[in-house]
Motif scaffolding. Structure first.
Motif, mmCIF file in Angstrom:
data_model
loop_
_atom_site.group_PDB
_atom_site.id
_atom_site.type_symbol
_atom_site.label_atom_id
_atom_site.label_comp_id
_atom_site.label_asym_id
_atom_site.label_seq_id
_atom_site.Cartn_x
_atom_site.Cartn_y
_atom_site.Cartn_z
ATOM 1 N N LEU A 279 6.552 0.673 -12.393
ATOM 2 C CA LEU A 279 5.426 0.290 -11.543
ATOM 3 C C LEU A 279 5.188 1.321 -10.449
ATOM 4 N N ASN A 280 6.246 1.881 -9.898
ATOM 5 C CA ASN A 280 6.110 2.848 -8.813
ATOM 6 C C ASN A 280 5.419 4.119 -9.272
ATOM 7 N N LEU A 281 5.593 4.503 -10.535
ATOM 8 C CA LEU A 281 4.997 5.738 -11.046
ATOM 9 C C LEU A 281 3.590 5.546 -11.598
ATOM 10 N N ALA B 135 -1.732 -0.770 -2.509
ATOM 11 C CA ALA B 135 -2.729 -1.130 -1.511
ATOM 12 C C ALA B 135 -2.308 -0.571 -0.153
ATOM 13 N N PRO B 136 -3.198 -0.567 0.858
ATOM 14 C CA PRO B 136 -2.822 -0.054 2.183
ATOM 15 C C PRO B 136 -1.627 -0.778 2.800
ATOM 16 N N ASN B 137 -1.421 -2.036 2.433
ATOM 17 C CA ASN B 137 -0.268 -2.751 2.987
ATOM 18 C C ASN B 137 1.025 -2.480 2.224
ATOM 19 N N GLY B 138 0.955 -1.647 1.193
ATOM 20 C CA GLY B 138 2.156 -1.266 0.460
ATOM 21 C C GLY B 138 2.399 -2.039 -0.818
ATOM 22 N N SER B 139 1.606 -3.097 -1.115
ATOM 23 C CA SER B 139 1.800 -3.874 -2.332
ATOM 24 C C SER B 139 1.083 -3.197 -3.503
ATOM 25 N N PHE B 140 1.549 -3.483 -4.716
ATOM 26 C CA PHE B 140 0.933 -2.921 -5.910
ATOM 27 C C PHE B 140 -0.417 -3.595 -6.175
ATOM 28 N N LEU B 141 -1.391 -2.788 -6.579
ATOM 29 C CA LEU B 141 -2.700 -3.305 -6.970
ATOM 30 C C LEU B 141 -2.595 -3.961 -8.344
ATOM 31 N N THR B 142 -3.345 -5.051 -8.516
ATOM 32 C CA THR B 142 -3.209 -5.836 -9.748
ATOM 33 C C THR B 142 -4.174 -5.413 -10.846
#
Length: 630
Positions: free
Chosen positions: A115-117, A122-129
C-alpha cells in the motif's frame, strides 16, 4: 273537601308527571346504560351472524384454530431474514485499489509495504480509497528509490484489508462511485412492495386465501433461499424484488385468512401475536447478523426452514366466509366440518343448514372503492394512517442512524420495546375498542414528535429516549391498524383493500427518504407531527368495529353508509320517541288517577242518592188504626 282532594291529587299527578318526564327525557346520557345497550346490540348482531354461530359450535379457539394461527407465525419470523437483512449487508468499508501488479516484481512485500508504494496518501496521511499509482515496468529497487507520481482510478477492483465479514459491499465492490447501487436496492424493494400488494391482494379475492398463501410461500422459498446463490448485485436486486412481492402478499393473505376464521377478540389477539413473532424474527436476524461472517448464510438460515413449512401447508384450510361469498356453499360446509372434526366438536344440523347461498350472488370489483361511499371512506382514512405510519417509522429510524448509532442498536432496541407495546394493545382493544385505541396510539406518536421538535440536539440521550418511545407507540399503531382495517373491509374485497392501503405505505417510505436526504433540519420531524394530526382527523371518519360481525358484501356496506348518513335524523327521532313515551307514561298515570277519582265520586254520589231515596219513604203517610180518631 272532595274538590280539594281532587285538586291535590291532580297537582300530585302533574308533579309526578313532570318529574317522570325529567328522568326519562335524556337516557342517552347514562354512560353505563349506553355500554349495556351496546353490548346487547353486539350480542344480537353476533347471534344474527350465522358464521359466528357455526364457529362457536366448532369451538372459537380450538385445536384447529391453534394450528392455523401457529402456522402463520413461522413465516412471519422467517420473512424478516429476506425483508430486513439488507440493513446488515451494506456495511461501511475502507477499501483500497487492488495493486497486486507490484507483487510480480516484489513477491515478498507485506501488505503495508504494498500500500505504501502503490496507493497515494491524503493530506492527513491516510491512504486514498479510490486512487492508485499508474503501474510502471520498473524493477522493485527503482520503484522504491524514485517512487511513483501519476495516479488514476482503480482499474483492477479493490481490496478490503480491514473487513471482518463478507458483505454485499466488499463482494460486489459497491464503493468509489458504485454507492448509488444502495439506493437502487431501496427503490427495487419498495417497487416490489407496491406491485406485490396490488397483485396478491387482487388474486386473493379472486382465487382464494389458501392458494395465494401457498404461492407466496413458494415465492419466499424460491427467491429468498435463491438469493444465497446470486453472482452479481443485479441478480440480488432481481431476487429482492420478487421476495418483497411474495412477503407482502403473504402478510395480506394471512391477515385475511386469520380474521375470517376467528371470531370476537380472538381475531385481535391472533394478529397481535403474529406481529410479536415478526418482532422476534427481527431480533433473531440481528443476532445472527452479528455472529455470522458471511452474508449468504443469512439467506440459507431463513430459507431452510421453509421446506418443512411447505410440506405442512395442508393444515391450512380455505376461508369459509370467502367460499360462501363466492357461492361455494358445499365446500364451505366441508371445511367447517373438517374444523369441527379436528376440534372434536359436532355442528348442529340446523346451524349448518342455515348456511345457504343468498338469492343474489355477490359481485364486486376494484372500482367499488370509488363508487361505494363506505369503501372510499375506509381506503382514504386508513391510507392516510398507513402513510403516516410508514413516514414516521422510517424518519425515526433515519434519525437514529443520523446520531451515529450502531445498526444493531437501531434494530434491536425498538424491537424489544415493540413486544410489550403490542401486548398492551390487547387490553386497549378490549376496553376502548378499535377507534379509540388507534387514536390513543396516534396521539402518543404526535406527542413524541412534538417533543423531538423542542428537545435540543445536544441532549443526545434524551433525544434517543424520545425516538425509542416513538418506535414503541408506532408498534402498537401498526397492530391496531391491521385489525381495524381488516374489520372495516368486506370479505369480498378485504385483501384488495389491504393491498390498496399498502400503496400509501410505499408513498410514505419514498417521501421520508426524499425529505430526510434533502435537509438536515427539523423539517422531517415537523412533517411527522403534521402527518399524525391529519391521520387523527381522517381516522374519525370510519366507524367502530369492535364486537361486531365481519362484513361480507358491499351491499351491506352501502346499507351501513346510508344508516350512517341518516344518523342525526334517527337520533332526533329517537329523542322525540323517548319524549312521547314519557308523555304517554305520564298520561296513563293521570288517566288512572282520574278514573280512580271518578269511581270514588260515583260511589259517593250513589250513597247520597240512596239516602235521598230513603227519606221520602220515611215521610210517606202511615196507616193508622181504625179506632184512631181522624
Amino acid at each position: 273537601m272532595t274538590e280539594e282532594q281532587n285538586s291535590n291529587t291532580e297537582f300530585g299527578s302533574q308533579d309526578s308527571r313532570d318529574s317522570h318526564r325529567h328522568e326519562l327525557s335524556y337516557p342517552s346520557q347514562n354512560w353505563s346504560l349506553e355500554m349495556l345497550l351496546r353490548r346487547l346490540k353486539a350480542l344480537d348482531d353476533r347471534r344474527d351472524d350465522k358464521f359466528a354461530s357455526v364457529l362457536g359450535a366448532i369451538g372459537e379457539f380450538g385445536t384447529f384454530q391453534w394450528r392455523l394461527v401457529a402456522l402463520t407465525f413461522i413465516p412471519s419470523i422467517l420473512s424478516t431474514f429476506f425483508l430486513l437483512s439488507h440493513h446488515f449487508l451494506l456495511t461501511a468499508q475502507r477499501p483500497y485499489c487492488n495493486t497486486s501488479w507490484i507483487l510480480q516484481v516484489g513477491p515478498n512485500l507485506t501488505e503495508d509495504e504494498q500500500l505504501n508504494l502503490t496507493v497515494p496518501r491524503a493530506p492527513n496521511g491516510s491512504f486514498l480509497t479510490c486512487l492508485m499509482y499508474i503501474p510502471v515496468p520498473w524493477d522493485l529497487d527503482s520503484i522504491v528509490h524514485f517512487g511513483l507520481n501519476y495516479t488514476e482510478t482503480c482499474k483492477h477492483g479493490w481490496i478490503y484489508p480491514f473487513a471482518h465479514t463478507r458483505s454485499l459491499t466488499n463482494e460486489f465492490d459497491l464503493v468509489c462511485g458504485n454507492e448509488p447501487h444502495e439506493e437502487n436496492g431501496q427503490t427495487v424493494f419498495l417497487s416490489g412492495i407496491l406491485t406485490g400488494s396490488l397483485l396478491f391482494g387482487f388474486l386473493s379475492d379472486k382465487l382464494g386465501r389458501y392458494p395465494i398463501i401457498l404461492l407466496s410461500l413458494l415465492g419466499i422459498l424460491i427467491f429468498g433461499f435463491g438469493t444465497a446463490f446470486v453472482n452479481s448485485f443485479y441478480q440480488y436486486l432481481f431476487f429482492r424484488f420478487f421476495v418483497a412481492q411474495a412477503s407482502v402478499g403473504y402478510a395480506i393473505c394471512s391477515v385475511s385468512l386469520v380474521m375470517e376464521w376467528l371470531v370476537g377478540e380472538h381475531r385481535a389477539q391472533a394478529i397481535i401475536l403474529q406481529h410479536c413473532f415478526f418482532t422476534i424474527g427481527v431480533i433473531l436476524l440481528t443476532g445472527f447478523a452479528y455472529k455470522i461472517n458471511h452474508w449468504r448464510l443469512l439467506f440459507l438460515l431463513g430459507g431452510v426452514p421453509m421446506f418443512p413449512l411447505i410440506c405442512n401447508i395442508w393444515v391450512l384450510q380455505e376461508s369459509p366466509r370467502w367460499l360462501m361469498v363466492k357461492g361455494k356453499v358445499e365446500e364451505a360446509k366441508k371445511v367447517l366440518c373438517y374444523a369441527a372434526e379436528v376440534n372434536k366438536k359436532t355442528i348442529p344440523l340446523n346451524l349448518l343448514n342455515e348456511l345457504q347461498l343468498p338469492g343474489k350472488k355477490a359481485k364486486a370489483s376494484i372500482l367499488d372503492f370509488y363508487t361505494n361511499q363506505h369503501l372510499f371512506k375506509v381506503v382514504l382514512a386508513m391510507g392516510c394512517v398507513w402513510f403516516t405510519v410508514s413516514y414516521v417509522s422510517l424518519t425515526l429510524s433515519l434519525k437514529m442512524k443520523d446520531f451515529g448509532l450502531d445498526i444493531y442498536f437501531i434494530q434491536v432496541v425498538p424491537c424489544i420495546t415493540a413486544v410489550p407495546a403490542r401486548l398492551c394493545c390487547i387490553l386497549l382493544l378490549e376496553y376502548f375498542g378499535r377507534k379509540w385505541s388507534l387514536n390513543l396510539t396516534l396521539s402518543l406518536v404526535t406527542f413524541t414528535c412534538l417533543s423531538l421538535l423542542f428537545v435540543p440536539e445536544e441532549l443526545k440521550s434524551t433525544t434517543i429516549l424520545m425516538l425509542v418511545l416513538g418506535e414503541f407507540s408506532m408498534a402498537g399503531t401498526v397492530s391496531i391498524f391491521f385489525i381495524y382495517t381488516a374489520e372495516l373491509l368486506p370479505t369480498i374485497l378485504r385483501s384488495t383493500g389491504l393491498g390498496m392501503v399498502s400503496i400509501a405505505w410505499t408513498a410514505g417510505a419514498i417521501s421520508s427518504l426524499a425529505i430526510f436526504k434533502q435537509t438536515k433540519t427539523q423539517l422531517p420531524i415537523f412533517f411527522c407531527c403534521l402527518c399524525c394530526i391529519l391521520a387523527l382527523c381522517f381516522s374519525s371518519l370510519v366507524p367502530e368495529t369492535g364486537n361486531q360481525p365481519l362484513r361480507d358484501s358491499i351491499e351491506y356496506c352501502s346499507r351501513d353508509s346510508l344508516e350512517h348518513k341518516d344518523k342525526s335524523k334517527d337520533s332526533s327521532k329517537v329523542l322525540m320517541a323517548e319524549e312521547s313515551m314519557c308523555d304517554v307514561a305520564a298520561d296513563s298515570v293521570l288517566t288512572k288517577n282520574t278514573m280512580f277519582n271518578a269511581m270514588t265520586l260515583k260511589s259517593e254520589t250513589d250513597s247520597f242518592l240512596n239516602m235521598a231515596l230513603e227519606v221520602p219513604n220515611r215521610e210517606s203517610p202511615v196507616q193508622l188504626p181504625e179506632d184512631h180518631p181522624s
